[in-house]
Design an enzyme around this catalytic site. Structure first.
Site, PDB file in Angstrom:
ATOM      1  N   TYR A 140       0.836  -1.206   0.000  1.00  0.00           N
ATOM      2  CA  TYR A 140       0.000   0.000   0.000  1.00  0.00           C
ATOM      3  C   TYR A 140       0.872   1.257   0.000  1.00  0.00           C
ATOM      4  O   TYR A 140       0.726   2.133  -0.859  1.00  0.00           O
ATOM      5  CB  TYR A 140      -0.925  -0.008   1.220  1.00  0.00           C
ATOM      6  N   LYS A 144       1.306   3.945  -3.069  1.00  0.00           N
ATOM      7  CA  LYS A 144       0.829   5.327  -2.912  1.00  0.00           C
ATOM      8  C   LYS A 144       1.990   6.317  -3.053  1.00  0.00           C
ATOM      9  O   LYS A 144       1.805   7.425  -3.570  1.00  0.00           O
ATOM     10  CB  LYS A 144       0.120   5.517  -1.569  1.00  0.00           C
TER      11      LYS A 144
HETATM   12  N1  LIG Z   1     -10.354   5.178   4.329  1.00  0.00           N
HETATM   13  C1  LIG Z   1      -9.204   5.739   4.673  1.00  0.00           C
HETATM   14  O1  LIG Z   1      -8.928   5.950   5.870  1.00  0.00           O
HETATM   15  C2  LIG Z   1      -8.224   6.180   3.610  1.00  0.00           C
HETATM   16  C3  LIG Z   1      -7.050   6.828   4.044  1.00  0.00           C
HETATM   17  C4  LIG Z   1      -6.136   7.259   3.083  1.00  0.00           C
HETATM   18  C5  LIG Z   1      -6.404   7.063   1.741  1.00  0.00           C
HETATM   19  N2  LIG Z   1      -7.544   6.420   1.345  1.00  0.00           N
HETATM   20  C6  LIG Z   1      -7.777   6.255  -0.087  1.00  0.00           C
HETATM   21  O2  LIG Z   1      -9.057   6.742  -0.425  1.00  0.00           O
HETATM   22  C7  LIG Z   1      -9.571   6.031  -1.576  1.00  0.00           C
HETATM   23  C8  LIG Z   1     -10.957   5.511  -1.269  1.00  0.00           C
HETATM   24  O3  LIG Z   1     -10.849   4.643  -0.158  1.00  0.00           O
HETATM   25  P1  LIG Z   1     -12.092   4.124   0.714  1.00  0.00           P
HETATM   26  O4  LIG Z   1     -11.686   4.244   2.128  1.00  0.00           O
HETATM   27  O5  LIG Z   1     -13.339   4.742   0.235  1.00  0.00           O
HETATM   28  O6  LIG Z   1     -12.011   2.577   0.334  1.00  0.00           O
HETATM   29  P2  LIG Z   1     -13.150   1.465   0.132  1.00  0.00           P
HETATM   30  O7  LIG Z   1     -14.336   1.774   0.963  1.00  0.00           O
HETATM   31  O8  LIG Z   1     -12.424   0.174   0.312  1.00  0.00           O
HETATM   32  O9  LIG Z   1     -13.560   1.658  -1.407  1.00  0.00           O
HETATM   33  C9  LIG Z   1     -12.629   1.406  -2.410  1.00  0.00           C
HETATM   34  C10 LIG Z   1     -13.271   1.697  -3.733  1.00  0.00           C
HETATM   35  O10 LIG Z   1     -12.308   1.432  -4.770  1.00  0.00           O
HETATM   36  C11 LIG Z   1     -12.913   0.561  -5.711  1.00  0.00           C
HETATM   37  N3  LIG Z   1     -11.935  -0.289  -6.387  1.00  0.00           N
HETATM   38  C12 LIG Z   1     -10.990  -1.076  -5.863  1.00  0.00           C
HETATM   39  N4  LIG Z   1     -10.335  -1.731  -6.832  1.00  0.00           N
HETATM   40  C13 LIG Z   1     -10.882  -1.335  -8.005  1.00  0.00           C
HETATM   41  C14 LIG Z   1     -10.652  -1.666  -9.360  1.00  0.00           C
HETATM   42  N5  LIG Z   1      -9.708  -2.548  -9.738  1.00  0.00           N
HETATM   43  N6  LIG Z   1     -11.415  -1.069 -10.315  1.00  0.00           N
HETATM   44  C15 LIG Z   1     -12.369  -0.187  -9.962  1.00  0.00           C
HETATM   45  N7  LIG Z   1     -12.658   0.165  -8.705  1.00  0.00           N
HETATM   46  C16 LIG Z   1     -11.913  -0.422  -7.730  1.00  0.00           C
HETATM   47  C17 LIG Z   1     -13.874  -0.287  -4.898  1.00  0.00           C
HETATM   48  O11 LIG Z   1     -14.806  -0.937  -5.761  1.00  0.00           O
HETATM   49  P3  LIG Z   1     -15.433  -2.392  -5.404  1.00  0.00           P
HETATM   50  O12 LIG Z   1     -16.611  -2.134  -4.508  1.00  0.00           O
HETATM   51  O13 LIG Z   1     -15.808  -2.934  -6.743  1.00  0.00           O
HETATM   52  O14 LIG Z   1     -14.360  -3.177  -4.725  1.00  0.00           O
HETATM   53  C18 LIG Z   1     -14.488   0.785  -4.019  1.00  0.00           C
HETATM   54  O15 LIG Z   1     -15.467   1.497  -4.702  1.00  0.00           O
HETATM   55  C19 LIG Z   1      -8.546   4.936  -1.873  1.00  0.00           C
HETATM   56  O16 LIG Z   1      -7.704   5.350  -2.923  1.00  0.00           O
HETATM   57  C20 LIG Z   1      -7.774   4.825  -0.571  1.00  0.00           C
HETATM   58  O17 LIG Z   1      -6.473   4.322  -0.755  1.00  0.00           O
HETATM   59  C21 LIG Z   1      -8.463   5.977   2.252  1.00  0.00           C
END
Ligand SMILES: NC(=O)c1ccc[n+]([C@@H]2O[C@H](COP(=O)([O-])OP(=O)(O)OC[C@H]3O[C@@H](n4cnc5c(N)ncnc54)[C@H](OP(=O)(O)O)[C@@H]3O)[C@@H](O)[C@H]2O)c1
Length: 214
Positions: A140, A144
């Site tokens: 990860y 990133k």
């Molecule tokens: N949550 C945090 O604390 C946090 C912190 C720092 C950064 N981020 C970043 O924020 C972004 C959103 O994260 P989140 O927390 O909302 O995560 P999440 O709830 O796990 O959602 C991830 C999203 O990405 C989609 N995805 C994953 N692989 C994919 C692929 N191959 N093609 C198309 N879509 C795909 C998933 O679709 P499916 O439903 O089809 O799997 C889902 O819609 C990410 O880039 C993550 O790294 C999150």
């Protein structure tokens, strides 16, 4: 304005989409499966961001010039030293690094981005080389950190646009877990405000607009 968002079916992407639609914006989403709702200003397209062919097909179907492109789709594969696998490393790189790069490149080649477009890579503080304490998923953080390089490189190439990395905070989603202090709506509200006020390219900031060290 026309916003394009990947990974919008849950988590931060879903919150971004709902808020933007409630503000009267036009949104195209790229999802692997389906969206939990429909809306007159929402266009739902399929994309698997780990697959360049799927990205090409996705971009071909975007029929309105893009004001804001948000590379939000991401994966967190919990693999720690010394148990990292090739599979975990490659999938993380495909989704978190290559996918955003290819999507931006494809939008550029197909002339989908407006002059002055804002391109946002949803990164993470866990990809900050300066801030790392080494206690994180290796695939990860590495993917990133590489995404942040995508931001820097394309900020140099796309002089008439803005290309930035945004850390959304630690957010209560499937990825962030239930311990996270921020609701997706709080993070998304901040991200949208930061994007609307953006006046610099090639920067790494959080959902409040504060600078993060690369
Ligand atoms: N949550 C945090 O604390 C946090 C912190 C720092 C950064 N981020 C970043 O924020 C972004 C959103 O994260 P989140 O927390 O909302 O995560 P999440 O709830 O796990 O959602 C991830 C999203 O990405 C989609 N995805 C994953 N692989 C994919 C692929 N191959 N093609 C198309 N879509 C795909 C998933 O679709 P499916 O439903 O089809 O799997 C889902 O819609 C990410 O880039 C993550 O790294 C999150």
């Amino acid at each position: 304005m026309h916003w394009v968002i990947t990974g919008a079916n849950r988590g931060i992407g879903l919150a971004l989409t709902k808020i933007l639609l409630s503000e009267g914006e036009v949104v195209t989403v790229g999802v692997r499966t389906s969206m939990p709702f429909e809306h007159e200003n929402l266009k739902i397209l399929k994309v698997d961001t780990s697959n360049p062919v799927s990205i090409e097909e996705f971009v071909s179907q975007i029929d309105t010039p893009i004001d804001v492109l948000i590379n939000n789709a991401g994966v967190l594969i919990e693999e720690r030293f010394p148990n990292v696998t090739e599979e975990g490393m490659l999938l993380s790189f495909k989704v978190n690094t290559m996918g955003p790069y290819m999507l931006i490149q494809e939008c550029y080649k197909k002339d989908k981005l407006k002059e002055g477009a804002k391109i946002v890579n949803i990164s993470s503080i866990l990809g900050s080389i300066t801030n790392t304490g080494g206690t994180t998923s290796m695939p990860y953080s590495i993917s990133k950190a590489a995404l942040n390089m995508v931001t820097k490189l394309l900020a140099h190439k796309l002089k008439n646009m803005y290309v930035v990395s945004i850390h959304p905070g630690w957010v209560k989603t499937d990825m962030g877990g239930q311990e996270a202090p921020l609701l997706p709506e709080e993070s998304a509200t901040g991200i949208i405000k930061v994007i609307k006020n953006l006046n610099k390219s090639g920067i790494f900031i959080d959902y409040k607009g504060d600078t993060i060290q690369w």
